[in-house]
Enzyme design. Structure first.
Site, PDB file in Angstrom:
ATOM      1  N   GLN A 102      75.713  35.676  40.036  1.00 24.33           N
ATOM      2  CA  GLN A 102      74.606  34.719  40.011  1.00 24.33           C
ATOM      3  C   GLN A 102      73.382  35.191  40.793  1.00 24.33           C
ATOM      4  O   GLN A 102      72.295  34.656  40.607  1.00 24.33           O
ATOM      5  CB  GLN A 102      75.086  33.366  40.540  1.00 24.33           C
ATOM      6  CG  GLN A 102      76.159  32.748  39.655  1.00 24.33           C
ATOM      7  CD  GLN A 102      76.660  31.418  40.181  1.00 24.33           C
ATOM      8  OE1 GLN A 102      77.584  31.379  40.983  1.00 24.33           O
ATOM      9  NE2 GLN A 102      76.052  30.339  39.747  1.00 24.33           N
ATOM     10  N   HIS A 144      75.246  39.858  26.990  1.00 28.43           N
ATOM     11  CA  HIS A 144      74.559  40.881  26.204  1.00 28.43           C
ATOM     12  C   HIS A 144      74.945  40.779  24.718  1.00 28.43           C
ATOM     13  O   HIS A 144      74.109  40.930  23.836  1.00 28.43           O
ATOM     14  CB  HIS A 144      74.878  42.288  26.737  1.00 28.43           C
ATOM     15  CG  HIS A 144      74.259  42.552  28.088  1.00 28.43           C
ATOM     16  ND1 HIS A 144      74.723  43.506  28.961  1.00 28.43           N
ATOM     17  CD2 HIS A 144      73.215  41.962  28.722  1.00 28.43           C
ATOM     18  CE1 HIS A 144      73.987  43.510  30.061  1.00 28.43           C
ATOM     19  NE2 HIS A 144      73.074  42.570  29.943  1.00 28.43           N
ATOM     20  N   ASP A 204      71.169  40.092  34.648  1.00 28.73           N
ATOM     21  CA  ASP A 204      70.755  41.498  34.780  1.00 28.73           C
ATOM     22  C   ASP A 204      69.935  41.728  36.050  1.00 28.73           C
ATOM     23  O   ASP A 204      70.094  42.753  36.717  1.00 28.73           O
ATOM     24  CB  ASP A 204      69.917  41.952  33.573  1.00 28.73           C
ATOM     25  CG  ASP A 204      70.759  42.119  32.314  1.00 28.73           C
ATOM     26  OD1 ASP A 204      71.968  41.845  32.364  1.00 28.73           O
ATOM     27  OD2 ASP A 204      70.190  42.521  31.281  1.00 28.73           O
ATOM     28  N   ARG A 213      79.206  32.288  52.570  1.00 29.82           N
ATOM     29  CA  ARG A 213      80.255  32.542  51.584  1.00 29.82           C
ATOM     30  C   ARG A 213      79.621  33.264  50.399  1.00 29.82           C
ATOM     31  O   ARG A 213      78.762  32.715  49.723  1.00 29.82           O
ATOM     32  CB  ARG A 213      80.873  31.222  51.129  1.00 29.82           C
ATOM     33  CG  ARG A 213      81.863  31.374  50.011  1.00 29.82           C
ATOM     34  CD  ARG A 213      82.557  30.066  49.639  1.00 29.82           C
ATOM     35  NE  ARG A 213      83.517  30.313  48.589  1.00 29.82           N
ATOM     36  CZ  ARG A 213      83.367  29.936  47.321  1.00 29.82           C
ATOM     37  NH1 ARG A 213      82.314  29.249  46.942  1.00 29.82           N
ATOM     38  NH2 ARG A 213      84.279  30.240  46.414  1.00 29.82           N
ATOM     39  N   HIS A 236      84.863  35.848  41.892  1.00 28.44           N
ATOM     40  CA  HIS A 236      84.081  34.677  41.456  1.00 28.44           C
ATOM     41  C   HIS A 236      83.712  34.906  39.989  1.00 28.44           C
ATOM     42  O   HIS A 236      82.562  35.126  39.636  1.00 28.44           O
ATOM     43  CB  HIS A 236      82.839  34.497  42.341  1.00 28.44           C
ATOM     44  CG  HIS A 236      82.252  33.115  42.283  1.00 28.44           C
ATOM     45  ND1 HIS A 236      82.086  32.306  43.396  1.00 28.44           N
ATOM     46  CD2 HIS A 236      81.789  32.391  41.254  1.00 28.44           C
ATOM     47  CE1 HIS A 236      81.535  31.157  43.045  1.00 28.44           C
ATOM     48  NE2 HIS A 236      81.338  31.186  41.738  1.00 28.44           N
ATOM     49  N   ASN A 243      87.881  32.070  42.959  1.00 29.01           N
ATOM     50  CA  ASN A 243      87.035  30.888  42.930  1.00 29.01           C
ATOM     51  C   ASN A 243      87.280  30.078  41.658  1.00 29.01           C
ATOM     52  O   ASN A 243      87.124  30.585  40.558  1.00 29.01           O
ATOM     53  CB  ASN A 243      85.557  31.304  42.966  1.00 29.01           C
ATOM     54  CG  ASN A 243      84.644  30.093  42.898  1.00 29.01           C
ATOM     55  OD1 ASN A 243      84.545  29.338  43.861  1.00 29.01           O
ATOM     56  ND2 ASN A 243      83.983  29.885  41.762  1.00 29.01           N
ATOM     57  N   GLU A 244      87.664  28.828  41.847  1.00 27.70           N
ATOM     58  CA  GLU A 244      87.843  27.878  40.741  1.00 27.70           C
ATOM     59  C   GLU A 244      88.694  28.432  39.591  1.00 27.70           C
ATOM     60  O   GLU A 244      88.211  28.605  38.461  1.00 27.70           O
ATOM     61  CB  GLU A 244      86.483  27.400  40.206  1.00 27.70           C
ATOM     62  CG  GLU A 244      85.646  26.700  41.265  1.00 27.70           C
ATOM     63  CD  GLU A 244      84.443  25.939  40.690  1.00 27.70           C
ATOM     64  OE1 GLU A 244      84.186  26.047  39.484  1.00 27.70           O
ATOM     65  OE2 GLU A 244      83.780  25.226  41.472  1.00 27.70           O
ATOM     66  N   ASN A 284      85.793  23.162  46.049  1.00 28.95           N
ATOM     67  CA  ASN A 284      84.432  23.047  45.528  1.00 28.95           C
ATOM     68  C   ASN A 284      84.346  21.671  44.881  1.00 28.95           C
ATOM     69  O   ASN A 284      85.100  21.386  43.940  1.00 28.95           O
ATOM     70  CB  ASN A 284      84.157  24.095  44.449  1.00 28.95           C
ATOM     71  CG  ASN A 284      84.196  25.514  44.974  1.00 28.95           C
ATOM     72  OD1 ASN A 284      84.325  25.750  46.170  1.00 28.95           O
ATOM     73  ND2 ASN A 284      84.085  26.471  44.065  1.00 28.95           N
ATOM     74  N   TYR A 323      81.561  18.285  43.768  1.00 29.95           N
ATOM     75  CA  TYR A 323      80.165  17.846  43.642  1.00 29.95           C
ATOM     76  C   TYR A 323      80.016  16.375  43.307  1.00 29.95           C
ATOM     77  O   TYR A 323      78.993  15.778  43.591  1.00 29.95           O
ATOM     78  CB  TYR A 323      79.473  18.652  42.523  1.00 29.95           C
ATOM     79  CG  TYR A 323      79.273  20.112  42.856  1.00 29.95           C
ATOM     80  CD1 TYR A 323      80.315  21.036  42.761  1.00 29.95           C
ATOM     81  CD2 TYR A 323      78.029  20.580  43.272  1.00 29.95           C
ATOM     82  CE1 TYR A 323      80.122  22.376  43.059  1.00 29.95           C
ATOM     83  CE2 TYR A 323      77.823  21.924  43.571  1.00 29.95           C
ATOM     84  CZ  TYR A 323      78.881  22.820  43.468  1.00 29.95           C
ATOM     85  OH  TYR A 323      78.688  24.141  43.778  1.00 29.95           O
ATOM     86  N   GLU A 336      82.222  24.668  48.453  1.00 29.02           N
ATOM     87  CA  GLU A 336      80.971  24.399  47.724  1.00 29.02           C
ATOM     88  C   GLU A 336      80.729  22.907  47.649  1.00 29.02           C
ATOM     89  O   GLU A 336      81.661  22.121  47.405  1.00 29.02           O
ATOM     90  CB  GLU A 336      81.040  24.896  46.268  1.00 29.02           C
ATOM     91  CG  GLU A 336      80.820  26.363  46.072  1.00 29.02           C
ATOM     92  CD  GLU A 336      80.856  26.752  44.596  1.00 29.02           C
ATOM     93  OE1 GLU A 336      80.436  25.951  43.739  1.00 29.02           O
ATOM     94  OE2 GLU A 336      81.306  27.870  44.320  1.00 29.02           O
TER      95      GLU A 336
HETATM   96  C1  NOJ Z   1      80.876  26.033  40.835  1.00 28.79           C
HETATM   97  C2  NOJ Z   1      80.786  27.518  40.839  1.00 28.79           C
HETATM   98  O1  NOJ Z   1      81.699  28.122  41.700  1.00 28.79           O
HETATM   99  C3  NOJ Z   1      79.387  28.048  41.048  1.00 28.79           C
HETATM  100  O2  NOJ Z   1      79.375  29.351  40.591  1.00 28.79           O
HETATM  101  C4  NOJ Z   1      78.404  27.143  40.303  1.00 28.79           C
HETATM  102  O3  NOJ Z   1      77.118  27.673  40.288  1.00 28.79           O
HETATM  103  C5  NOJ Z   1      78.401  25.797  40.993  1.00 28.79           C
HETATM  104  N1  NOJ Z   1      79.745  25.239  40.951  1.00 28.79           N
HETATM  105  C6  NOJ Z   1      77.417  24.770  40.422  1.00 28.79           C
HETATM  106  O4  NOJ Z   1      77.770  24.426  39.132  1.00 28.79           O
END
Ligand code: NOJ
Length: 498
Positions: free
Chosen positions: A46, A66, A79, A104, A149, A193-194, A335, A337, A402
């Site tokens: 990212q 791509h 990229d 992190r 990740h 991750n996730e 993580n 939200y 997160e």
């Molecule tokens: C979870 C992910 O681990 C992360 O890569 C993503 O950008 C965020 N949540 C927000 O959606």
């Protein structure tokens, strides 16, 4: 009746723990405990860019975006992203700007091992991560490293990716290289991750790499391998590195708080099933008994049989595997939200994860929103999730790996400020009033970055990055000074506790 008795016992236990926590914390609900890690998070694909520079190999996101630019918002990809491969020193400045005590970030597997295997070790990639780690430490910021990740080397996808059980060996060998190379300085590791979202890359197409459309099958095979891979890496650290390196190894899972639409038995059972299918699929084997939750085992086995299959779509662990998987974490990363409504019912095709759960999920449109359709602002759900985890997986400290808010990139980001203020207040209530053992909180994200298939439009940064500019400068939003005050004073403003 049984549920009521359990609730009373739990409330008593929570009250006792809360008393202990309040004493340890001098009774101030709005203060973080001593040593609590406050920082922000990012992920290699990212932010790094430099997708093919200095020997980096292709990964599944390079490959997917791509080959299929139509999968991403406006055909965008990683990229260049925030160009952190060249601008990592500016990232560290941004972290200092908010008074972070931890960062992190993730290591790109294909930047250090371009083929995914040990035949080629890319020294430029190793130098890059050494530079970041050293600069963080010089500035008093603890590196918290994610090994994976989502960016599998494409060479490993060509041989099947995570559904291939051999990925366990490749992942363990990669992890050994990371411990050998960085473990003298990195004391916080998360393996994957996730994994729930990683598995979606093997059950659907068009948004999550590697976009392998095997619903209800590929996701369970990938999950099975990831659990074994995580546990093997944990045991490797325990047996060969812990004595000298003295760090911690965990995994970063993800879940919303799932709120039942009605307070009746069938709805509460749907809520429980949703937690067990998403969090429990990973946390139950790793933290409890080495095996999948009974409700998951039973439902996938039954559906598989009803479909006329000779075997369950969910594989089984051997007794030996259960032994090494059970208890393979020093902490549990989460993580999270938002909150999502659940009710019993069928959705998804035959076969699919969704249909296996027997749960329908949807958002309450009356809750305050964000620029992401999935992200409603529900701070009380955060506290409930932390309590649920602490109750379900006792003895494991939690790290919030997160949490954050998505908008369109306003510099005066009052909605992000209110999100963080209210969520951090609920986190502190969980710690100081409910006695939940939480060691750290990582905001997502230190800066705007590629939000995967949602591209650069949806922004989670505390710092703004203008992706059309040539310098890609990190510009503090209003939330940067708000978070800086909280992180430096270790206190959340009183107004968020009302
Ligand atoms: C979870 C992910 O681990 C992360 O890569 C993503 O950008 C965020 N949540 C927000 O959606």
């Amino acid at each position: 009746m049984v549920r009521y008795a359990a609730a009373v016992l739990w409330a008593l236990a929570a009250a006792a723990a809360a008393t202990a926590a309040a004493v340890a914390n001098s009774g101030a609900v709005n203060k973080f405990p001593d040593g609590f890690l406050l920082g922000a998070a990012s992920a290699a694909y990212q932010i790094e860019g430099a997708w093919n520079e200095d020997g980096k190999g292709e990964n599944i996101w390079d490959h997917m975006f791509h080959e299929h630019p139509e999968y991403a918002h406006n055909g965008e990809n990683g990229d260049v992203a925030c160009d952190s491969y060249h601008k990592y020193a500016e990232d560290v400045e941004a972290l200092k700007g908010i008074g972070a005590t931890a960062y992190r970030f993730s290591i790109s597997w294909s930047r250090v091992l371009p083929t995914g295997d040990l035949d080629v070790i890319n020294q430029a990639g190793i130098d890059y991560y050494n530079n970041i780690i050293n600069l963080l430490l010089e500035n008093g910021i603890e590196p918290m490293v994610t090994m994976y990740h989502w960016d599998l080397p494409q060479a490993l996808q060509y041989i099947g990716g995570w559904p291939n059980p051999l990925m366990v060996d490749y992942f363990v060998e990669y992890a050994r290289l990371l411990f050998d190379t960085f473990g003298d300085r990195v004391k916080w590791w998360t393996t994957i991750n996730e994994p729930y979202i990683v598995a979606c890359g093997y059950s659907s197409s068009g948004w999550q790499a590697p976009s392998q459309n095997a619903p209800g099958i590929g996701n369970y095979l990938a999950a099975h391998t990831m659990i074994r891979a995580h546990a093997r890496v944990y045991r490797l650290y325990e047996q060969e590195y812990r004595a000298t390196q003295n760090g911690k190894v965990g995994i970063a899972l993800n879940s919303d708080w799932y709120e039942p639409a009605e307070d009746t038995d069938s709805y509460l059972e749907a809520q429980e099933r949703m937690f067990q299918f998403q969090l429990g699929l990973y946390a139950h084997p790793i933290l409890l008994d080495g095996d999948y939750p009974a409700v998951v085992r039973q439902r996938v086995d039954n559906n598989s049989a009803a479909e006329g299959r000779p075997r369950s779509r969910l594989p089984s662990f051997t007794e030996e595997e259960k032994q090494y998987i059970k208890g393979s974490a020093d902490f549990i990363g989460i993580n999270t939200y938002t909150t999502t409504i659940v009710e019993p019912g069928d959705s998804g095709g035959v076969p699919s994860f969704e249909l296996d759960t027997g749960v329908i999920r949807y958002q309450n449109e009356s809750w305050p929103g964000s620029s992401a359709s999935w992200l409603k602002v529900v701070p009380w759900g955060f506290r409930k999730l932390l309590n649920w985890m602490s109750n379900e997986y006792p003895g494991y400290p939690i790290v919030v790996t997160e949490n954050g808010y998505g908008d369109w990139g306003e510099l005066d980001d009052q909605r992000r400020i209110d999100y963080y203020g209210s969520y951090l207040a609920e986190l502190l209530k969980a710690i100081n009033e409910d006695g939940v053992n939480i060691l750290g909180y990582m905001a997502w994200s230190i800066m705007d970055n590629l939000e995967w298939a949602s591209g650069y439009e949806l922004r989670f940064g505390i710092y703004r990055v203008d992706f059309n500019s040539t310098d890609l400068a990190r510009i503090p939003k209003a939330s940067a000074s708000f978070m800086g005050d909280i992180f430096r004073n270790k206190t959340v403003p009183d107004e968020y506790f009302q």
